[in-house]
Design a protein around this motif. Structure first.
Motif, PDB file in Angstrom:
ATOM      1  N   LYS A 132      -3.740  34.823   1.236  1.00 34.98           N
ATOM      2  CA  LYS A 132      -4.373  35.570   0.472  1.00 34.98           C
ATOM      3  C   LYS A 132      -4.499  35.614  -1.149  1.00 34.98           C
ATOM      4  N   ALA A 133      -3.331  35.437  -1.389  1.00 39.34           N
ATOM      5  CA  ALA A 133      -2.945  35.490  -3.153  1.00 39.34           C
ATOM      6  C   ALA A 133      -3.611  34.020  -3.606  1.00 39.34           C
ATOM      7  N   ALA A 134      -3.607  32.917  -2.817  1.00 40.05           N
ATOM      8  CA  ALA A 134      -3.975  31.884  -3.161  1.00 40.05           C
ATOM      9  C   ALA A 134      -5.720  31.779  -3.197  1.00 40.05           C
ATOM     10  N   ALA A 135      -6.384  32.605  -2.290  1.00 41.94           N
ATOM     11  CA  ALA A 135      -7.550  32.993  -2.105  1.00 41.94           C
ATOM     12  C   ALA A 135      -8.170  33.908  -3.230  1.00 41.94           C
ATOM     13  N   GLY A 136      -7.192  34.492  -4.117  1.00 40.66           N
ATOM     14  CA  GLY A 136      -7.689  35.418  -5.303  1.00 40.66           C
ATOM     15  C   GLY A 136      -7.755  36.895  -4.481  1.00 40.66           C
ATOM     16  N   GLU A 137      -6.984  36.927  -3.265  1.00 40.68           N
ATOM     17  CA  GLU A 137      -7.171  38.442  -2.664  1.00 40.68           C
ATOM     18  C   GLU A 137      -5.565  38.935  -2.843  1.00 40.68           C
ATOM     19  N   GLY A 138      -5.031  38.788  -3.762  1.00 42.87           N
ATOM     20  CA  GLY A 138      -3.566  39.158  -4.045  1.00 42.87           C
ATOM     21  C   GLY A 138      -3.426  40.600  -3.967  1.00 42.87           C
ATOM     22  N   SER A 139      -4.402  41.287  -4.396  1.00 45.96           N
ATOM     23  CA  SER A 139      -4.399  42.785  -4.111  1.00 45.96           C
ATOM     24  C   SER A 139      -4.591  43.434  -2.693  1.00 45.96           C
ATOM     25  N   ASP A 140      -4.894  42.471  -1.961  1.00 47.75           N
ATOM     26  CA  ASP A 140      -5.117  42.776  -0.478  1.00 47.75           C
ATOM     27  C   ASP A 140      -3.801  42.530   0.321  1.00 47.75           C
ATOM     28  N   VAL A 141      -2.706  42.157  -0.125  1.00 50.80           N
ATOM     29  CA  VAL A 141      -1.367  41.744   0.296  1.00 50.80           C
ATOM     30  C   VAL A 141      -0.785  42.940   0.507  1.00 50.80           C
ATOM     31  N   ASN A 142      -0.160  43.296   1.726  1.00 45.89           N
ATOM     32  CA  ASN A 142       0.422  44.726   2.070  1.00 45.89           C
ATOM     33  C   ASN A 142       2.061  44.204   1.720  1.00 45.89           C
ATOM     34  N   ASP A 190      20.944  37.606  -1.335  1.00 46.04           N
ATOM     35  CA  ASP A 190      20.913  37.990  -2.619  1.00 46.04           C
ATOM     36  C   ASP A 190      19.390  37.566  -3.308  1.00 46.04           C
ATOM     37  N   GLU A 191      19.104  36.375  -2.994  1.00 47.56           N
ATOM     38  CA  GLU A 191      18.117  35.795  -3.368  1.00 47.56           C
ATOM     39  C   GLU A 191      16.687  36.551  -3.243  1.00 47.56           C
ATOM     40  N   VAL A 192      16.541  36.895  -1.700  1.00 45.54           N
ATOM     41  CA  VAL A 192      15.318  37.210  -1.235  1.00 45.54           C
ATOM     42  C   VAL A 192      15.360  38.860  -1.879  1.00 45.54           C
ATOM     43  N   GLN A 193      16.528  39.691  -2.293  1.00 50.72           N
ATOM     44  CA  GLN A 193      16.430  41.003  -2.868  1.00 50.72           C
ATOM     45  C   GLN A 193      15.935  40.698  -4.365  1.00 50.72           C
ATOM     46  N   GLU A 194      16.452  39.824  -4.948  1.00 52.81           N
ATOM     47  CA  GLU A 194      15.955  39.558  -6.398  1.00 52.81           C
ATOM     48  C   GLU A 194      14.544  39.356  -6.307  1.00 52.81           C
ATOM     49  N   VAL A 195      13.799  38.515  -5.485  1.00 50.86           N
ATOM     50  CA  VAL A 195      12.428  38.223  -5.399  1.00 50.86           C
ATOM     51  C   VAL A 195      11.679  39.503  -5.100  1.00 50.86           C
ATOM     52  N   ILE A 196      12.385  40.237  -4.217  1.00 43.34           N
ATOM     53  CA  ILE A 196      11.381  41.290  -3.672  1.00 43.34           C
ATOM     54  C   ILE A 196      11.675  42.244  -5.067  1.00 43.34           C
ATOM     55  N   SER A 197      12.670  42.380  -5.676  1.00 47.16           N
ATOM     56  CA  SER A 197      12.490  43.011  -6.840  1.00 47.16           C
ATOM     57  C   SER A 197      11.506  42.806  -7.993  1.00 47.16           C
ATOM     58  N   LYS A 198      11.390  41.372  -8.202  1.00 45.38           N
ATOM     59  CA  LYS A 198      10.132  40.672  -8.737  1.00 45.38           C
ATOM     60  C   LYS A 198       9.154  41.051  -8.579  1.00 45.38           C
ATOM     61  N   LEU A 199       8.694  41.285  -7.143  1.00 43.13           N
ATOM     62  CA  LEU A 199       7.512  41.591  -6.629  1.00 43.13           C
ATOM     63  C   LEU A 199       7.195  43.033  -6.963  1.00 43.13           C
ATOM     64  N   ARG A 200       8.178  43.749  -6.845  1.00 44.52           N
ATOM     65  CA  ARG A 200       8.058  45.506  -7.139  1.00 44.52           C
ATOM     66  C   ARG A 200       7.765  45.661  -8.505  1.00 44.52           C
ATOM     67  N   GLU A 201       8.303  44.665  -9.402  1.00 42.39           N
ATOM     68  CA  GLU A 201       8.047  44.896 -10.887  1.00 42.39           C
ATOM     69  C   GLU A 201       6.588  44.278 -11.293  1.00 42.39           C
ATOM     70  N   ASP A 202       6.266  43.533 -10.637  1.00 47.82           N
ATOM     71  CA  ASP A 202       4.980  42.754 -10.789  1.00 47.82           C
ATOM     72  C   ASP A 202       3.741  43.308 -10.587  1.00 47.82           C
ATOM     73  N   THR A 203       3.378  44.637 -11.180  1.00 49.14           N
ATOM     74  CA  THR A 203       2.386  45.389 -10.638  1.00 49.14           C
ATOM     75  C   THR A 203       1.118  44.775 -10.733  1.00 49.14           C
ATOM     76  N   SER A 204       0.841  43.895 -11.564  1.00 51.37           N
ATOM     77  CA  SER A 204      -0.571  43.098 -11.907  1.00 51.37           C
ATOM     78  C   SER A 204      -0.541  41.937 -10.908  1.00 51.37           C
ATOM     79  N   ARG A 205       0.605  41.484 -10.042  1.00 52.49           N
ATOM     80  CA  ARG A 205       0.651  40.648  -9.038  1.00 52.49           C
ATOM     81  C   ARG A 205       0.135  39.002  -9.806  1.00 52.49           C
ATOM     82  N   THR A 206       0.542  39.066 -10.871  1.00 53.69           N
ATOM     83  CA  THR A 206       0.394  37.685 -11.356  1.00 53.69           C
ATOM     84  C   THR A 206       1.085  36.626 -10.783  1.00 53.69           C
TER      85      THR A 206
END
Length: 109
Positions: A75-85, A28-44
């Motif tokens: 990658k995100a910590a290094a400022g490369e969040g947009s490169d995360v697949n 349940d928690e993983v599905q919830e966080v995956i949903s958050k990732l999908r909604e966070d289009t700016s990847r903040t």
């Protein structure tokens, strides 16, 4: 993909009666966080979300999924969040979940 000795260790730690509940909470928690990732289009919040997924996955033996989350977190910590697949991460979770559910009866001691 699944580190069954870790799954058995967790089952031993929490007890057989509580294990199913722990697994359900994890899913349940993983599905919830995956949903958050999908909604966070700016990847903040990508780094924090991947950190959570990494730790959760490690606790339940989802090795490959955890490693992909860790790589993405770095990658995100290094400022490369947009490169995360993220698609690869989502796909790996789905595959790992299938393998986990199919192998649960055969791999628990």
């Amino acid at each position: 993909m699944i580190h069954w000795p870790r799954v058995n260790q967790l089952r031993d730690e929490v007890g057989a009666d509580e294990f199913d509940e722990v697994v359900q909470i994890f899913m349940d928690e993983v599905q919830e966080v995956i949903s958050k990732l999908r909604e966070d289009t700016s990847r903040t919040e990508i780094e924090q979300n991947l950190h959570f997924l990494k730790g959760s996955a490690l606790s339940l033996g989802f090795d490959r999924f955890s490693k992909l989350c860790q790589d993405g977190e770095r990658k995100a910590a290094a400022g490369e969040g947009s490169d995360v697949n993220l698609a690869e991460i989502y796909s790996e979770f789905d595959q790992s979940r299938s393998v986990f559910e199919a192998g649960l009866a055969d791999n628990l001691k």
